[in-house]
Motif scaffolding. Structure first.
Motif, PDB file in Angstrom:
ATOM      1  N   ARG A  95       0.443   7.957   6.969  1.00 11.29           N
ATOM      2  CA  ARG A  95      -0.420   7.066   7.747  1.00 11.29           C
ATOM      3  C   ARG A  95       0.111   5.642   7.727  1.00 11.29           C
ATOM      4  O   ARG A  95       0.174   4.962   8.762  1.00 11.29           O
ATOM      5  N   LEU A  96       0.526   5.194   6.556  1.00 12.63           N
ATOM      6  CA  LEU A  96       1.007   3.819   6.410  1.00 12.63           C
ATOM      7  C   LEU A  96       2.329   3.608   7.143  1.00 12.63           C
ATOM      8  O   LEU A  96       2.542   2.563   7.770  1.00 12.63           O
ATOM      9  N   LYS A 127       1.474   7.500  -6.397  1.00 11.58           N
ATOM     10  CA  LYS A 127       0.468   8.561  -6.506  1.00 11.58           C
ATOM     11  C   LYS A 127       0.926   9.870  -5.855  1.00 11.58           C
ATOM     12  O   LYS A 127       0.217  10.872  -5.910  1.00 11.58           O
ATOM     13  N   ALA A 161       0.912   4.201  -2.738  1.00  9.29           N
ATOM     14  CA  ALA A 161       0.744   5.605  -2.349  1.00  9.29           C
ATOM     15  C   ALA A 161       1.904   6.451  -2.876  1.00  9.29           C
ATOM     16  O   ALA A 161       1.713   7.613  -3.272  1.00  9.29           O
ATOM     17  N   GLN A 205       0.830  -1.214   0.000  1.00 10.07           N
ATOM     18  CA  GLN A 205       0.000   0.000   0.000  1.00 10.07           C
ATOM     19  C   GLN A 205       0.862   1.261   0.000  1.00 10.07           C
ATOM     20  O   GLN A 205       0.519   2.259  -0.651  1.00 10.07           O
ATOM     21  N   ASP A 258       0.938  10.418  -2.784  1.00  8.41           N
ATOM     22  CA  ASP A 258      -0.051  10.676  -1.743  1.00  8.41           C
ATOM     23  C   ASP A 258       0.677  10.703  -0.392  1.00  8.41           C
ATOM     24  O   ASP A 258       0.760   9.699   0.318  1.00  8.41           O
ATOM     25  N   PRO A 300       0.004  12.281   2.594  1.00 11.56           N
ATOM     26  CA  PRO A 300      -0.754  11.975   3.813  1.00 11.56           C
ATOM     27  C   PRO A 300      -0.980  10.474   4.001  1.00 11.56           C
ATOM     28  O   PRO A 300      -0.852   9.955   5.118  1.00 11.56           O
ATOM     29  N   GLU A 301      -1.322   9.763   2.915  1.00 11.57           N
ATOM     30  CA  GLU A 301      -1.521   8.328   3.012  1.00 11.57           C
ATOM     31  C   GLU A 301      -0.211   7.614   3.343  1.00 11.57           C
ATOM     32  O   GLU A 301      -0.180   6.664   4.143  1.00 11.57           O
TER      33      GLU A 301
END
Length: 365
Positions: free
Chosen positions: A23-24, A15, A12, A8, A17, A19-20
């Protein structure tokens, strides 16, 4: 195989991403985990030019020695695509500059052989030169050196950077080149051993000299190599502070990625927005108030940027615009000077009717 979290995170990263990705990573994803194509979040950030993501991976244990499927470093991947800011960050992180991948190329080879000779690639080459890259190292495949490859491809800017001689007196050469705006000579001086924070007789660093003289190409190179935007000279000027004097929006934009201290004070105990307001630098004020700078800061004369715009300005269109910008950005229209005189009273006594109207509309009294 990567874990679910790691997969994941890699997704991310593609992309961008952030913020993601945060989080991961917090949940336990590994920034160095690779998929079946030998891609990790760290390597993806480097190749795609995702600087914020790169910083995130570096802050969470990215292995700067990790290699991709071509046995290449993150630095090689970034150099190939001309991601100069990423190249600078990786150099600062300590990635080996002259590592050779399984194609027989270093980062410098890839920047030339697969590059386009555009300004981004010129910046990339300068960074690699400054970091000590071997400009004479032949590629393993055809034996071509970076200089030969650049000339063969008519990359004039890259060729000039690669052929600039290293000076015998690196420190003095660095400071002179920073003042004159010769970014190639700056790179050569750094390669020759000049400390990036070298100072002249007035304690001005190369970055401060570049800022004073609005040498944006030089400043960009120095910033990407980690030069300090807050280093002050014997007049308490810094590279960031003098942008308020020169009014250079281009230099402001160049220095912002270095995270300058917006609270740093000059010899008048002022911050950059104050001299900019005094001097009528409308575009600068419009841009700087979009940062976290304190528009209500008071200097040792007892004046804010708003007061300086009125007291030392001319009341004409540039200063009218600045007053409007400042009050829209939260400047207190009722904050008086050290003698208790308000901005409105100063505007009225100077006959600045338009500024009076702006202040009254903002609630001044």
């Amino acid at each position: 195989m990567p874990s679910t979290l790691d997969s994941q995170l890699i997704a991310a990263a593609w992309k961008n991403d952030v913020p993601e990705a945060k989080r991961l990573i917090t949940a336990g994803a590994n920034v160095n985990a690779v998929d079946d194509t030998v891609q990790s979040a760290f390597l993806i950030a480097a190749s795609e030019g995702y600087l914020e993501l790169l910083d995130l991976t570096l802050a969470h244990g990215a292995d700067i020695r990790s290699l991709d499927s071509y046995h290449g470093t993150a630095l090689i991947r970034a150099a190939e695509r001309g991601h100069a800011a990423v190249v600078g960050r990786l150099i600062q992180a300590g990635v080996a500059v002259d590592h050779v991948n399984n194609l027989g190329w270093t980062a410098l080879h890839e920047a030339v052989l697969l590059g386009k000779g555009t300004p981004e690639y010129v910046d990339t080459v300068r960074l690699l030169i400054a970091a000590g890259a071997d400009v004479t190292k032949p590629a393993k495949r055809d034996g071509a050196t970076p200089v030969q490859a650049a000339k063969d491809r008519s990359q004039s800017g890259v060729s000039t950077a690669l052929t600039t001689e290293r000076p015998s007196s690196p420190t003095s050469a660095l400071l002179a080149a920073a003042s004159s705006g010769d970014a190639d000579a700056v790179a050569a001086a750094l390669a020759a051993g000049a400390p990036i924070e070298s100072r002249d007789d007035h304690r001005r660093t190369a970055l401060l000299l570049a800022s004073l003289n609005d040498r944006v190409d030089v400043a960009r190179l120095l910033v990407e190599l980690g030069a300090d935007p807050d280093a002050q000279d014997d007049r308490q000027d810094s590279a960031w502070l003098v942008t308020g004097v020169t009014g250079s929006v281009a230099m402001l934009e160049t220095l912002l990625p270095a995270n300058p201290d917006l609270t740093l004070r000059n010899r008048f105990d002022g911050i950059s927005v104050i001299p900019a307001s005094e001097r009528g630098h409308v575009d600068y004020v419009r841009r700087v108030v979009r940062t976290d700078i304190n528009v209500n800061h008071v200097n040792n004369l007892g004046w804010t940027a708003l007061l300086e715009a009125i007291i030392l300005g001319k009341g004409t269109k540039p200063w009218q615009d600045i007053v409007q910008i400042l009050v829209a950005a939260g400047a207190n229209p009722n904050l008086p000077d050290a003698e208790g005189v308000t901005p409105l009273q100063h505007a009225k006594s100077s006959g600045y009717t338009q500024i009076e109207n702006i202040l009254r509309t903002a609630g001044a009294h």
